[in-house]
Design a protein around this motif. Structure first.
Motif, PDB file in Angstrom:
ATOM      1  N   PRO A  52      29.620  27.974   0.367  1.00 54.77           N
ATOM      2  CA  PRO A  52      28.618  28.135  -0.691  1.00 54.77           C
ATOM      3  C   PRO A  52      28.838  27.160  -1.853  1.00 54.77           C
ATOM      4  N   HIS A  53      30.106  26.776  -2.083  1.00 58.58           N
ATOM      5  CA  HIS A  53      30.353  25.820  -3.158  1.00 58.58           C
ATOM      6  C   HIS A  53      29.600  24.527  -2.893  1.00 58.58           C
ATOM      7  N   LYS A  59      21.652  32.421   5.144  1.00 61.02           N
ATOM      8  CA  LYS A  59      23.099  32.275   5.003  1.00 61.02           C
ATOM      9  C   LYS A  59      23.548  30.899   5.484  1.00 61.02           C
ATOM     10  N   PHE A 118      21.022  37.468  -4.117  1.00 61.87           N
ATOM     11  CA  PHE A 118      21.281  38.326  -2.966  1.00 61.87           C
ATOM     12  C   PHE A 118      20.580  39.661  -3.091  1.00 61.87           C
ATOM     13  N   TYR A 129      22.796  28.516   2.772  1.00 64.60           N
ATOM     14  CA  TYR A 129      23.689  28.712   1.632  1.00 64.60           C
ATOM     15  C   TYR A 129      25.159  28.453   1.999  1.00 64.60           C
ATOM     16  N   SER A 188      26.458  41.105  -4.616  1.00 61.89           N
ATOM     17  CA  SER A 188      27.114  39.900  -5.096  1.00 61.89           C
ATOM     18  C   SER A 188      27.445  40.050  -6.560  1.00 61.89           C
ATOM     19  N   ARG A 219      25.923  25.021  -3.447  1.00 55.15           N
ATOM     20  CA  ARG A 219      25.574  25.093  -4.864  1.00 55.15           C
ATOM     21  C   ARG A 219      25.602  23.721  -5.499  1.00 55.15           C
ATOM     22  N   LEU A 235      27.161  29.986   4.154  1.00 54.43           N
ATOM     23  CA  LEU A 235      28.031  31.114   4.516  1.00 54.43           C
ATOM     24  C   LEU A 235      28.259  31.194   6.015  1.00 54.43           C
ATOM     25  N   VAL A 236      27.312  30.662   6.789  1.00 54.73           N
ATOM     26  CA  VAL A 236      27.372  30.711   8.239  1.00 54.73           C
ATOM     27  C   VAL A 236      27.039  29.304   8.727  1.00 54.73           C
TER      28      VAL A 236
END
Lengths: 310, 509
Positions: free
Chosen positions: B76-77, B51, B88, B54, B92, B80, B56-57
């Motif tokens: 995440p944007h 995460k 996932f 990616y 998702s 990406r 998220l954290v």
């Protein structure tokens, strides 16, 4: 009984006016629910919009500024709901009910000095050419701007949800906030915006009652229209054009039964008064009879509390 | 460090949550085209780690480098657009949206829908993952759903693909095809970060492995050169015992299903179609199948949550199809459903209260409608003791227990009520290896005492380990059961419905 006293032209023409407040409130609530938030405070936001719009229109003499103020008033009140439910994670049902009670009380307070005053008149737009069409012109094309705005809003919401990326994201958030969060969408922000849109629409609907339909201020004058709007959203299976059908059906039967009452039909008044509710529910139940399709329309995350835990 | 070679380097990353350090100074690196495994038990910190990669954290300390430059994705944007994509394990996808809409939601800059559908068709054919862009995701099988996730990633041309436990929902044949696709990608230069606790998979697919235990890196190895047992013991930190049983003679038929058809209550569920089976006392019947092929419906039909037509369900010769769960409990049929929080246990109620929820009848915990709380608490304590549930006491809320501990409690609660037939669904899902071994042992023990056990599971290794006979659910139909000892992986795959319509990727690497 004298049915000939009912003028079908005027009857049909008044349907659009009678339906517009519910239509505005319902389309706003539909967007809000599509994002996964159940705001039961529609009635409170409507009545707040009604009083804000009325007071500002009277003070400024301009109904247009009144409508803007009504939208703002409704949005601000809904923001309160948004902060409570989205940041403080309060229960949506309880908070929505509280919002209705709060809105009713607040509007009574604000409107104290305004009882008995007449609102400035909102002009009808006589659309050239179209309004000259016999019969149809009188029924459809000789209303105030808000009537057409509300229909445009339905079309706009429909196109927004169906064709735009922002609409897709809004639906996704209402479908599964966990998945949307995992993909990096700001669930809380999107929901706040949807809640405020719902509040603004409800405010406009309320102001339509106090500025055009009645047009006066009395306490509790929305008289349950917010609850009807909520019911219409559910029975319309969260689809914009069905919201339009539901609202017009309810408005239509309301106007009809009022006319029948005036004409002295030999049906007890109580039955006539309940008929709009009964018929609207009946028709919408039939429309949403296919259970699996109706279930598809309902946003899966509706009413569920979102917290970005890891 | 050689910056030309390393795609992503994680250096000393630490992330703490209140009361637990999820990642403690974790370091590892991935090179382009490498298939790198992150191996560890549930709660070892694998998910938190990916995460962070990616976006998220955010890590508390430590740093990450992308091609030698600092890499700090805030969302995440951002991840990406750098070239990181993630498949996932759960949640998702959006069931009420169609495939193309789901793909669009995971892309940074999606083309108009019509073009996107065209590209989905093209990519899905290239990689042998057929998909119809216009279908609703809610109607797809678990394997097809995963294809949606993978194609969503492939359309973005990722440099690093993170896969979180991708095979838990696939048939063996589907797993092979997935691996073929992943190998093609790795030949094309895409690095793959592969999270799993399935050791054989990692040994056949991955070039290197980082093993995590309790948030710390405990080793980095080449999985092809280590045995599965070595990997497992690094991962668990102790020697594992394999469940064993004393073979018992089979007794009378306990449960008989005859042409049981039940409509699913979930609009996206699978209805049961003419399911017939029989289980004898002392026998463990394993029921496999890919998720969403009628497992939940079968459990509901057996437990009494959904009622069956006359004559379809018989317990010890007695018609029970019309009886609800409590009446069936009284007759000795107990069940433990898959979803722990909200189905098997009420999350916000204490363990004592949860013990009362299914135990009142067989343990006589209520009299004249009043619950005997002291007896109930004794029962809860008995479960905690017998099944080594780690909790401060029976007054703690079910929600506060870790998944494995709550699962031990839920299974223990039914086992200690001395069932004649116990039905379990996914008894060790999300449970760490040693707790899973304990649960399997408990199931074998009650079978040895003469109870019949029906174990519904998606973990084939588990079913092979404990079952006497094996059957598979496929689109609501049950295959005829076969002795588990003699089955090969291929035969099991065919029973589960094979690889549906997948084919091996035909990209030229």
């Amino acid at each position: 009984m004298d049915l000939s006293s009912i003028n079908p032209l005027i009857l049909l023409a008044s349907i659009m006016v009678a339906s517009t407040p519910i239509l505005l409130a319902a389309i706003g609530e539909m967007v809000c629910e599509k994002s996964g938030v159940l705001n039961l405070g529609v009635e409170g936001m409507m009545i707040t919009g009604a009083v804000c719009g009325f007071v500002v229109a009277v003070e400024t003499g301009s109904p247009a500024i009144g409508f803007v103020a009504a939208a703002l008033g409704g949005a601000v009140l809904s923001l309160l709901f948004g902060i409570l439910t989205q940041y403080l994670l309060s229960n949506q049902v309880a908070t929505g009910l509280a919002l209705t009670l709060f809105g009713l009380g607040l509007s009574a307070l604000i409107g104290q000095g305004y009882v008995g005053i007449k609102a400035p008149v909102t002009a009808d737009v006589n659309i050239p050419l179209l309004s000259d069409i016999p019969v149809i012109g009188r029924i459809v094309f000789q209303h105030d701007l808000m009537v057409y705005f509300s229909i445009a809003l339905i079309a706009g919401v429909w196109a927004f949800l169906k064709f735009t990326r922002a609409g897709l994201v809004l639906r996704a958030v209402g479908e599964s906030h966990d998945a949307a969060h995992a993909l990096g969408y700001q669930v809380v922000l999107i929901r706040l915006l949807a809640i405020m849109f719902g509040g603004a629409c409800a405010g406009l609907g309320g102001a339509y009652v106090s500025l055009i339909r009645v047009p006066q201020w009395t306490e509790g004058m929305t008289a349950g229209a917010g609850w009807i709007a909520l019911a219409i959203v559910v029975f319309a299976s969260w689809r914009p054009w069905r919201v339009l059908i539901g609202a017009y059906l309810f408005g239509g039967v309301t106007v009809l039964q009022l006319n029948l009452q005036a004409a002295g039909v030999a049906i007890p008044v109580e039955y006539l008064s309940m008929s709009p509710y009964l018929i609207t529910i009946l028709v919408l139940v039939i429309m949403s009879a296919n259970r699996s399709r109706a279930a598809l329309g309902a946003p899966a995350a509706l009413g569920r509390v979102f917290h970005a835990s890891h | 460090m050689d910056n030309d070679e390393t795609l992503l380097a994680v250096e000393g990353v630490t992330k703490a949550y209140p009361g637990v350090i999820a990642n403690d100074k974790v370091s590892f690196s991935v090179t382009p085209g490498e298939v790198h495994a992150l191996l560890g038990e549930n709660g070892a910190g694998k998910s938190t780690l990916v995460k962070m990669i990616y976006g998220l954290v955010r890590p508390d300390s430590g740093r990450m480098l992308w091609k030698g430059a600092p890499y700090e994705p805030a969302t995440p944007h951002a991840a990406r657009s750098t070239g990181v994509a993630m498949v996932f394990q759960h949640f998702s996808l959006f069931e009420a949206l169609n495939v193309a809409e789901n793909v669009a939601l995971g892309m940074e800059d999606p083309p108009p829908m019509r073009q996107l559908s065209e590209r989905i068709r093209k990519v899905s054919e290239t990689y042998g993952l057929p998909l119809d862009p216009d279908r609703l995701v809610g109607e797809l099988s678990a394997g097809e759903r995963q294809r949606v996730e993978i194609i969503r990633c492939l359309l973005q041309d990722p440099k690093l693909l993170i896969m979180d436990e991708p095979t838990s929902v696939l048939t063996p044949q589907e797993v092979l095809i997935l691996f073929e696709t992943l190998r093609k990608l790795s030949h094309e230069g895409t690095a793959i970060l592969y999270i799993s606790h399935k050791l054989e998979e990692i040994r056949s697919l991955c070039d290197s492995a980082t093993i995590l235990r309790l948030g710390k890196v405990v080793g980095t190895t080449n999985p092809r050169e280590s045995s599965a047992r070595e990997l497992a013991e690094m991962m668990v930190g102790q020697t594992l015992h394999t469940p064993s049983r004393d073979s018992a003679d089979l007794g009378d038929v306990v449960l008989e299903l005859t042409n049981l058809s039940v409509k699913s209550s979930n609009p996206f569920g699978t209805s049961l179609k003419a399911v017939s089976l029989s289980v004898q006392a002392g026998e463990v019947l394993g029921i496999g199948g890919v998720a969403g092929n009628g497992q939940d419906e079968l459990l509901a039909a057996l437990s009494g949550e959904s009622l069956a037509p006359r004559g379809a369900v018989k317990l010890k010769g007695q018609e029970i199809g019309h009886l609800g769960p409590n009446a069936r409990r009284a007759l000795g049929l107990l069940a433990a459903p898959e979803e722990r929080l909200g189905h098997a246990a009420a999350p916000d109620m204490s363990l004592t209260e949860n013990a009362a929820l299914t135990g009142t009848i067989r343990r006589n915990l209520a009299k004249n409608g009043f619950i005997n709380w002291s007896a109930t608490e004794d029962f809860a304590n008995e479960i905690i003791k017998a099944f080594d549930v780690r909790t401060p006491g029976p007054h703690n809320a079910a929600r506060s227990l870790s998944g494995g501990n709550l699962q031990k409690f839920v299974i223990g609660r039914e086992v200690l009520q001395q069932p004649d037939l116990l039905v379990v669904n996914q008894p060790t899902w999300g449970v760490d290896a040693s707790a899973a071994a304990d649960i399997r042992q408990a199931l074998l023990d009650i079978a040895a005492r003469g109870a019949a056990v029906i174990c519904i599971s998606q973990d084939l290794d588990e079913l092979m380990e404990i079952s006497d006979r094996f059957a598979a659910l496929n689109e609501g139909r049950l295959t005829s059961p076969r002795p588990a000892k003699t089955l090969t992986v291929d035969e099991i795959g065919l029973m589960m419905g094979g690889a549906h319509d997948m084919e091996v990727a035909h990209v030229d690497a």
